[in-house]
Enzyme design. Structure first.
Site, PDB file in Angstrom:
ATOM      1  CG  HIS A   1      -2.038   0.991   1.166  1.00  0.00           C
ATOM      2  ND1 HIS A   1      -1.851   2.353   1.188  1.00  0.00           N
ATOM      3  CD2 HIS A   1      -3.379   0.813   1.022  1.00  0.00           C
ATOM      4  CE1 HIS A   1      -3.013   2.969   1.076  1.00  0.00           C
ATOM      5  NE2 HIS A   1      -3.968   2.053   0.973  1.00  0.00           N
TER       6      HIS A   1
ATOM      7  CG  ASP B   1       4.585   6.792   1.821  1.00  0.00           C
ATOM      8  OD1 ASP B   1       3.766   7.293   1.017  1.00  0.00           O
ATOM      9  OD2 ASP B   1       5.726   7.237   2.009  1.00  0.00           O
ATOM     10  CG  ASP B   2      -1.530   7.374   0.337  1.00  0.00           C
ATOM     11  OD1 ASP B   2      -0.959   6.276   0.170  1.00  0.00           O
ATOM     12  OD2 ASP B   2      -2.686   7.615  -0.054  1.00  0.00           O
TER      13      ASP B   2
ATOM     14  CG  ASP C   1     -44.648  24.738  -1.980  1.00  0.00           C
ATOM     15  OD1 ASP C   1     -44.558  24.514  -3.201  1.00  0.00           O
ATOM     16  OD2 ASP C   1     -44.473  23.859  -1.109  1.00  0.00           O
TER      17      ASP C   1
END
Ligand code: SPV
Ligand code: MG
Length: 432
Positions: free
Chosen positions: A92, A94-95, A207
């Site tokens: 994976h 390294d972040d 409305d």
């Protein structure tokens, strides 16, 4: 022959870039690479749902020469798959040493230790990440089809789909970009609600459909231009049945994901008004016809027709609401909104308890405007799938604007207001 080592790589692989290839290449040098491809559900637990579906992402990965096998990883947590595969290595970037995946990483290291496995962390490829690419994609926009299908995918991937009212491009941008991390969990709004109430209020009108569909639909374009998330359109009662297919087709063509049609006829009043005099409920047969007509006008199954039941609003009971829910579901509704203007959720929960057991059950939608003390977790527990916060950005803006105007009047200058409003530099940067 010596058995090749097993290498596990967890990936979302929505937008593949050289950073991913670098990881897979490194992994491949160590042995046979098994990719744990994160499902929509796993990804939605910590970031935005991916642009591409699981199947599409799987096809891409399976055809990369560094990949031996692709299996689903159903949670952000790697441990379940690791215990089955017992890989010699996990690779994976390294972040993940910081941020939301920090704990996930520690669990990987601990689990691998049990059979002497090792975590390999190639240096994160600088200046490239899916998140950065997604920002660029946002600049380009999205296709109507990709956006439209997102609501259905979110319903499948998340335990709750959280929708917030948007009445302008700027509010759309807030919904698109805002995310928070609380207790190591990621939260965001999944999409937008185009409300008849706030579209009317914005124009200083009641409305009551005096703002017509064409005006409202034209306004949607501005929101769609600056967002990629799905949008649900408040179609009031759908108007005249012979016009309804044209509205549905316009919405679907634009990439809207759903239209909610309510079973009221007669004088149009907002459902949260106490006085509903003049407003009546359509017959079950009459409204079922509308639902079928709308459903038949759709060109794909990705566009949802949601039937909105107003029995409780008009003082009718649970039986009436249930009878209607089953009929509308049979007529083709993809989901059911059960509306209530009570201060507590008792009505909608008693409805949910029964409807869940029906063979005509469809995903349920709640609009917690009056019962705003109700937490999302309780709506989830009672089986609701979509929550619409129907008017809150509009309601938040009004007092802020009145306060700004007052502050200027009081001080005869605007300086005192500066600390309460967005700096000019920020607003310029926001929309550049
Ligand atoms: C709207 O937002 O316009 C709605 C929801 O239709 S409600 O105001 O509760 O009727
Ligand atoms: Mg409305």
């Amino acid at each position: 022959m010596k058995k090749k080592k097993l290498v596990y790589v967890g990936l979302s692989a929505d937008i593949l870039h050289e950073g991913h290839i670098n990881i897979l290449k490194t992994a491949n040098k160590l042995g046979d690479v098994i990719v744990g491809l994160l499902t929509d559900k796993a990804i939605a637990s910590y970031k935005k749902i991916p642009h591409l579906s699981y199947k599409q992402r799987e096809i891409v990965l399976k055809n990369i020469k560094f990949v031996k096998k692709v299996i689903p990883q159903k949670t952000l947590d790697y441990r379940v798959n690791l215990k089955i595969i017992k890989p010699n290595f996990v690779v994976h970037g390294d972040d993940w040493k910081i941020g939301i995946q920090k704990q996930v990483r520690l669990n990987v290291i601990k689990t691998l230790k049990k059979w002497g496995g090792k975590l390999i962390e190639p240096k994160y490829t600088k200046n490239i990440s899916s998140t950065l690419i997604k920002k660029d994609i946002l600049k380009v926009g999205t296709s109507p089809d990709t956006r439209k299908s997102k609501l259905k995918r979110l319903i499948e991937a998340k335990n709750i789909v959280r929708i917030l009212e948007s009445h302008s491009a700027l509010t759309g941008m807030i919904i698109e970009n805002l995310k928070i991390i609380k207790n190591q969990n990621f939260f965001e709004f999944d999409g937008m609600w185009s409300s008849s109430l706030t579209d009317s209020a914005l124009r200083g009108k009641p409305d009551n459909q005096s703002v017509d569909y064409s005006t409202r639909i034209a306004g949607l374009n501005e929101i769609l231009e600056v967002t990629t998330k799905p949008l649900i359109f408040d179609a009031d009662n759908g108007g005249r049945i012979e016009h309804l297919p044209y509205m549905i087709k316009s919405l679907e063509r634009m990439g809207v994901s759903a239209a909610i049609i309510e079973d009221k006829i007669g004088l149009k009043k907002n459902s949260l008004f106490k006085d509903q005099k003049g407003a009546k409920q359509d017959s079950i047969i009459g409204f079922s016809k509308k639902i079928s007509k709308a459903k038949n006008a759709t060109i794909s199954n990705d566009f949802f027709i949601i039937a909105r039941i107003e029995s409780y609003i008009l003082g009718k009971n649970l039986n009436d609401a249930l009878k209607r829910a089953e009929a509308y579901s049979k007529a083709g509704a993809d989901a059911i909104l059960i509306h209530s203007k009570e201060k507590n959720p008792n009505q909608i929960f008693e409805f949910a308890k029964k409807f869940i057991k029906s063979k005509y059950f469809k995903p349920m939608v709640a609009v917690p405007s009056s019962y705003s003390k109700t937490y999302e977790k309780d709506l989830i527990k009672n089986g609701f799938k979509i929550i619409i916060y129907a008017n809150h950005l509009m309601r938040a803006s009004y007092p802020a604007m009145v306060d700004a105007a007052k502050t200027i009047l009081m001080n005869k200058r605007s300086y005192e207001l500066e600390k309460k409003i967005i700096p000019i530099k920020e607003i310029i940067n926001l929309v550049k």
